[in-house]
Design a protein around this motif. Structure first.
Motif, PDB file in Angstrom:
ATOM      1  N   GLN A  46       0.858  -1.174   0.000  1.00  0.00           N
ATOM      2  CA  GLN A  46       0.000   0.000   0.000  1.00  0.00           C
ATOM      3  C   GLN A  46       0.893   1.223   0.000  1.00  0.00           C
ATOM      4  N   SER A  47       0.447   2.275  -0.620  1.00  0.00           N
ATOM      5  CA  SER A  47       1.185   3.528  -0.632  1.00  0.00           C
ATOM      6  C   SER A  47       1.061   4.152   0.747  1.00  0.00           C
ATOM      7  N   SER A  48       2.211   4.551   1.328  1.00  0.00           N
ATOM      8  CA  SER A  48       2.181   5.169   2.653  1.00  0.00           C
ATOM      9  C   SER A  48       2.847   6.538   2.622  1.00  0.00           C
TER      10      SER A  48
ATOM     11  N   GLU B  35       4.255   9.850  -0.430  1.00  0.00           N
ATOM     12  CA  GLU B  35       4.486  10.199  -1.832  1.00  0.00           C
ATOM     13  C   GLU B  35       5.352   9.172  -2.547  1.00  0.00           C
ATOM     14  N   SER B  36       6.373   8.668  -1.875  1.00  0.00           N
ATOM     15  CA  SER B  36       7.256   7.696  -2.522  1.00  0.00           C
ATOM     16  C   SER B  36       7.546   6.495  -1.627  1.00  0.00           C
ATOM     17  N   ASP B  37       6.726   6.257  -0.615  1.00  0.00           N
ATOM     18  CA  ASP B  37       6.932   5.136   0.295  1.00  0.00           C
ATOM     19  C   ASP B  37       5.781   4.149   0.178  1.00  0.00           C
ATOM     20  N   VAL B  38       6.119   2.879   0.325  1.00  0.00           N
ATOM     21  CA  VAL B  38       5.104   1.828   0.366  1.00  0.00           C
ATOM     22  C   VAL B  38       5.427   0.916   1.534  1.00  0.00           C
TER      23      VAL B  38
ATOM     24  N   LEU C 290       7.876   0.073  -8.838  1.00  0.00           N
ATOM     25  CA  LEU C 290       8.378   0.647  -7.585  1.00  0.00           C
ATOM     26  C   LEU C 290       9.888   0.493  -7.560  1.00  0.00           C
TER      27      LEU C 290
END
Length: 149
Positions: A78-80, A82-85, A131
């Motif tokens: 899941q996206s957490s 702007e650029s972290d998952v 990603l």
């Protein structure tokens, strides 16, 4: 010269006016040897504790103990930010993508950002996004191919 009013009182130290305070002979560094040993032990315990804490944090980031581990093929994310998952359970409502493969290309983060999606993950037809994971923005990272859930 004046004399102390109490004959049993010690005479003033040479070089100090009568009644003036002077530090004890040997100064502050004249601590008992057992006090010096205790402070040395405390010093080494503090250093050892800091080294141990750094090792645990470093090992944890390499093994994923703190959620910093890279996803694997089949994982859902899941996206957490702007650029972290973050890796989540695939049955969870917050799961957005499933990792379907790993692109063999080696790219830095800036090269990845400049690349077109058509140039990434060409070996995985179901890919809808990619990603990039890496330690340093200037070093090649891993490109994960993702499909929407």
């Amino acid at each position: 010269m004046t004399y102390p009013s109490d004959p049993a009182a010690p005479a003033p130290r040479p070089g100090t006016p009568d009644g003036a305070w002077a530090p004890p002979q040997g100064g502050a560094s004249a601590a008992a040897p057992e006090d010096q040993q205790k402070s040395g032990a405390k010093k080494w315990l503090g250093i050892g504790g800091a080294v141990l804490a750094a090792a645990v944090v470093g090992l944890g980031s390499l093994t994923g103990w703190f959620g910093a581990g890279d996803p694997e093929v089949g994982d859902c994310v899941q996206s957490s930010g702007e650029s972290d998952v973050e890796v989540v359970d695939c049955d969870a409502p917050e799961a957005q993508f499933r990792i379907v493969g790993i692109d063999e290309q080696e790219m830095t983060r800036s090269e990845f950002d400049a690349a077109s999606i058509e140039d990434l993950c060409v070996d995985f037809a179901e890919t809808e996004g990619a990603l990039w994971f890496g330690d340093l923005m200037t070093e090649p990272g891993t490109i994960y191919c993702a499909a929407a859930i």
